[in-house]
Scaffold this motif. Structure first.
Motif, PDB file in Angstrom:
ATOM      1  N   ALA A   1      49.258  48.508  67.664  1.00 42.57           N
ATOM      2  CA  ALA A   1      50.135  47.956  68.692  1.00 42.57           C
ATOM      3  C   ALA A   1      51.426  47.423  68.080  1.00 42.57           C
ATOM      4  CB  ALA A   1      49.419  46.831  69.446  1.00 42.57           C
ATOM      5  N   SER A   2      51.617  47.617  66.771  1.00 41.22           N
ATOM      6  CA  SER A   2      52.788  47.074  66.077  1.00 41.22           C
ATOM      7  C   SER A   2      54.074  47.751  66.534  1.00 41.22           C
ATOM      8  CB  SER A   2      52.634  47.263  64.563  1.00 41.22           C
ATOM      9  OG  SER A   2      53.863  47.045  63.915  1.00 41.22           O
ATOM     10  N   PRO A   3      55.016  46.976  67.074  1.00 44.06           N
ATOM     11  CA  PRO A   3      56.297  47.581  67.464  1.00 44.06           C
ATOM     12  C   PRO A   3      57.085  48.096  66.257  1.00 44.06           C
ATOM     13  CG  PRO A   3      56.361  45.183  67.756  1.00 44.06           C
ATOM     14  CD  PRO A   3      54.947  45.548  67.414  1.00 44.06           C
ATOM     15  N   ARG A   4      56.888  47.483  65.104  1.00 39.19           N
ATOM     16  CA  ARG A   4      57.589  47.938  63.903  1.00 39.19           C
ATOM     17  C   ARG A   4      57.067  49.295  63.441  1.00 39.19           C
ATOM     18  NH1 ARG A   4      57.139  42.921  64.644  1.00 39.19           N
ATOM     19  NH2 ARG A   4      55.004  42.778  63.920  1.00 39.19           N
ATOM     20  N   ARG A   5      55.756  49.493  63.452  1.00 38.19           N
ATOM     21  CA  ARG A   5      55.203  50.807  63.076  1.00 38.19           C
ATOM     22  C   ARG A   5      55.639  51.872  64.077  1.00 38.19           C
ATOM     23  NH1 ARG A   5      49.893  47.835  61.757  1.00 38.19           N
ATOM     24  NH2 ARG A   5      50.249  47.345  59.561  1.00 38.19           N
ATOM     25  N   TYR A   6      55.636  51.520  65.352  1.00 38.98           N
ATOM     26  CA  TYR A   6      56.063  52.455  66.395  1.00 38.98           C
ATOM     27  C   TYR A   6      57.507  52.888  66.153  1.00 38.98           C
ATOM     28  CZ  TYR A   6      56.521  54.503  71.042  1.00 38.98           C
ATOM     29  OH  TYR A   6      56.711  55.375  72.079  1.00 38.98           O
ATOM     30  N   GLU A   7      58.363  51.924  65.870  1.00 41.96           N
ATOM     31  CA  GLU A   7      59.772  52.214  65.631  1.00 41.96           C
ATOM     32  C   GLU A   7      59.974  53.079  64.389  1.00 41.96           C
ATOM     33  OE1 GLU A   7      63.685  49.649  64.412  1.00 41.96           O
ATOM     34  OE2 GLU A   7      62.359  48.772  65.916  1.00 41.96           O
ATOM     35  N   LEU A   8      59.247  52.781  63.316  1.00 39.84           N
ATOM     36  CA  LEU A   8      59.392  53.555  62.079  1.00 39.84           C
ATOM     37  C   LEU A   8      58.943  55.004  62.255  1.00 39.84           C
ATOM     38  CD1 LEU A   8      58.250  50.902  59.449  1.00 39.84           C
ATOM     39  CD2 LEU A   8      60.557  51.845  59.732  1.00 39.84           C
ATOM     40  N   LEU A   9      57.816  55.221  62.939  1.00 35.19           N
ATOM     41  CA  LEU A   9      57.363  56.598  63.178  1.00 35.19           C
ATOM     42  C   LEU A   9      58.333  57.351  64.075  1.00 35.19           C
ATOM     43  CD1 LEU A   9      53.482  56.643  63.693  1.00 35.19           C
ATOM     44  CD2 LEU A   9      54.802  57.512  61.767  1.00 35.19           C
TER      45      LEU A   9
END
Length: 196
Positions: free
Chosen positions: A7-15
């Motif tokens: 649910a990490s917005p940072r991981r979502y943004e990086l991918l």
């Protein structure tokens, strides 16, 4: 089909920045440290458990030919032998930031990719050096709310960047997902299945 088990917005943004097409589904797991569990083993275990849980919940009825690929990740900070996850409250964030102040610590991200044919895994480690922090600086940072949802109580991509004169390793790992290693792991997991 790729699912990010986070649910990490940072991981979502990086991918997303890496150009991948995926959906994100959080895995609801107990993330407590096991007795005597080392930091690398801890993040690796959680990454794999998250990926496996989402794989099991979304796989097709014939899982041997299922194109589903699930990426799990988990990050922690290690300083002076202490494993730091997300702070439980402002007081815990202050404790963590005091522990990081004026020291070099390690950021570890466990990665796991689950497919119908294999599970591949890895741990990325980055060393991060902090300047000495004053109580007032720590107080202002905690009041901003930024550190409360981040491992080690800071985000390198935010206000805390002003305190970090040096890193050794992957910057994106400190943000939450080592992109180059993630792409390589996804490719490895989806390579043609070799039958011995």
């Amino acid at each position: 089909m790729l699912i990010l088990a986070s649910a990490s917005p940072r991981r979502y943004e990086l991918l997303t920045q890496a150009g991948l097409s995926f959906t994100a589904v959080a895995a609801d797991l107990n993330e407590e440290l096991l007795p005597d569990e080392a930091a690398a083993a801890y993040v690796q275990r959680l990454a794999e458990e998250k990926a496996q849980a989402i794989w099991n919940a979304n796989r097709g009825s014939d899982s041997t030919d299922d194109p589903l690929v699930v990426l799990g990740a988990d990050t922690c900070v290690v300083s002076e032998g202490s494993i730091l996850g997300k702070p439980t409250d402002a007081s815990d964030a202050r404790r963590m930031l005091n522990l990081l102040s004026g020291r070099t610590h390690a950021v570890l991200t466990g990665l796991a990719v689950v497919t119908a044919h294999r599970i591949v895994r890895d741990v990325e480690i980055t060393q991060v050096t902090f300047n000495q922090l004053t109580d007032a600086e720590i107080g202002r940072y905690i009041a901003s709310g930024e550190p409360l949802d981040k491992a080690g109580a800071y985000g390198i991509q935010g206000y805390a960047a002003r305190w970090i004169p040096r890193i050794d390793g992957c910057y994106f790992n400190v943000v939450g997902l080592p992109i180059a290693r993630t792409i390589a792991l996804l490719a490895e997991a989806q390579a043609p299945f070799a039958v011995l």
